[in-house]
Design an enzyme around this catalytic site. Structure first.
Site: not given
Ligand code: ARG
Length: 467
Positions: A158, A279, A285, A292
């Protein structure tokens, strides 16, 4: 536009320009040229062996096809969209090169069984390459796992901390998924490598062909027992697409973990600069864009699978032009699968595992609660009761914002008098991992067995590729 020479006999006018552009497949099925030529050479040789054409004509056709292949390889071939597809482009050029003999190549054959064989060869070649890339990625996972049998991290259910596992064990879980994908492709290949040649348009042919010998020559195991099934079956592409979807699904799951682990709140890994991006607005970042995109591209492959299932679902026997739609989706999917496997291998080669952070995380979330319950069972307490007592210990530790092993022996004894100081060794997370030596468990001996099995398999896969 002029009528198409190959089927234009009964037509007084060629297709409208927009129609020609709408129906052509040459712009993408030209990728099938090497396979189309391989299939045509086998067909020509068989025609000559069977006496359908002369031995001399057979030899001329084979030589001519080799010459066309060279032109294509060297980029000298002039593709003509008005010739519709790869098959007609090649045959037209062949006839230009060898003269009227070229027109004998299509004896006893239709484009329906021709594209069937050509495309099966193409899919077969693609799946072999998928397998090679899968093996390389499995080897990378094995290689990275080898150094980490002793390093632990929180195993989750979970996505909540559950029990400590070794990093090697976690990585090898993915190796086994990909190992199944490899086996699935081997199985699919048995059904891809069935030749439809001899089915002709749909009903078979009157020429005394020997389709088995063509199948053998192109390296296929068998021929179709039914000509109508032969020219309309696209199960082999659907299966390949499903296999690709599952490969991408496995990669996508791994991507998801890498993305989570790269988040500073986890801090379990550092992606190398080459496999992450910055970024344009937030200077701090470092984004896991590669993982992704890979997760996102799973959608393309799933889309190709559902797309083709939808193309095939309402088709009456036998060949229908709808079936031309079996190619672009697979080509895109195949490219996605191959580049994803390759990029994942590179990303894993360069990822840095922050094993200190992983170890530290094992101190949060009471990962050793099961150990305490098992310890109590060892003292003769029934498991359900042991579970209950441990629950109290967790509540007490939580109240004090400490770990189970931080509780004093006095505190623990107040929960159950049978608890002794030997409990502290049991609560150690490394010991918890070391004790789990059931088959497939996270213990070091079990992990060593997994590594040995995978290495043996990798050696076998490598030598069967070379064979
Ligand atoms: N280009 C077609 C395809 O990919 C093969 C040709 C069969 N066409 C035909 N009109 N019978 O399916």
């Amino acid at each position: 536009m002029k009528t198409n020479a190959s089927w234009g006999g009964r037509f007084s006018e060629g297709p409208k320009e927009a129609v020609a552009a709408y129906t052509e497949s040459e712009s993408y099925d030209r990728n099938l040229a090497p396979q189309d030529i391989r299939a045509s050479k086998a067909h020509a040789r068989m025609l000559a062996r069977q006496g359908v054409i002369s031995a001399e004509d057979g030899a001329t056709l084979v030589e001519g096809l080799d010459a066309v292949a060279r032109e294509i390889e060297e980029g000298r071939f002039v593709w003509k969209p008005e010739l519709e597809d790869v098959h007609m482009n090649i045959e037209a050029r062949l006839t230009e090169l060898v003269g009227d003999v070229g027109k004998r190549l299509h004896t006893g054959r239709s484009r329906n069984d021709q594209v069937g064989l050509t495309y099966r060869l193409f899919v077969s070649d693609a799946l072999v390459e998928w397998q090679r890339l899968l093996a390389a990625l499995i080897a990378r996972l094995v290689h990275r796992a080898e150094d980490h049998a002793e390093h632990i991290l929180p195993g989750c259910t979970h996505l909540q901390p559950a029990q400590p596992v070794s990093l090697a064990h976690h990585l090898l879980a993915y190796a086994w998924m990909l190992r199944r994908d490899h086996a699935r492709l081997t199985d699919t290949l048995k059904r891809v490598r069935v030749s439809p040649l001899g089915a002709a348009a749909l009903a078979g042919t009157t020429y005394p062909l020997d389709p088995q010998s063509v199948a053998r020559e192109v390296g296929f195991g068998d021929i179709y027992p039914n000509s109508m099934d032969a020219v309309s079956d696209r199960d082999f592409v659907l299966e390949a697409l499903f296999d690709g979807s599952l490969i991408m699904t496995h990669l996508s799951r791994l991507c998801e973990e890498l993305i989570l682990w790269a988040n500073p709140n986890f801090g379990f890994i550092r992606l190398s600069d080459g496999y992450s991006t910055g970024s344009s607005i937030m200077p701090q970042k470092k984004n896991p864009d590669v993982a992704e995109l890979m997760r996102g591209r799973t959608g393309r492959v799933n889309g190709a699978l559902v797309g083709l299932l939808t193309v095939v679902k309402g088709l009456p026997l036998a060949y229908n032009r709808d079936l031309q739609e079996d190619k672009e989706g697979f080509m895109d999917a195949s490219h996605t699968v191959m580049t994803s496997l390759n990029v994942m291998e590179g990303m894993l080669a360069e990822v840095t595992f922050n094993t200190d952070r992983m170890e530290e995380a094992c101190r949060r979330g009471f990962l050793n609660a099961t150990e305490m319950a098992d310890y109590l069972v060892g003292k003769g307490i029934p498991f359900r009761e042991a579970h209950h007592i441990t629950g109290h210990a967790v509540a007490l530790a939580e109240q004090r914002s400490v770990t189970l092993e931080d509780l004093s022996l006095e505190d623990l004894k107040s929960l159950d008098a049978r608890i002794d100081k030997d409990i502290y060794a049991v609560l150690d997370c490394h010991a918890a991992v070391r004790r789990r030596e059931t088959p497939g468990g996270t213990g070091p001996k079990s992990v060593a067995r997994q590594l040995a099995m995978l290495k043996t398999w990798l050696d076998e896969a490598q030598s069967s590729r070379q064979a």
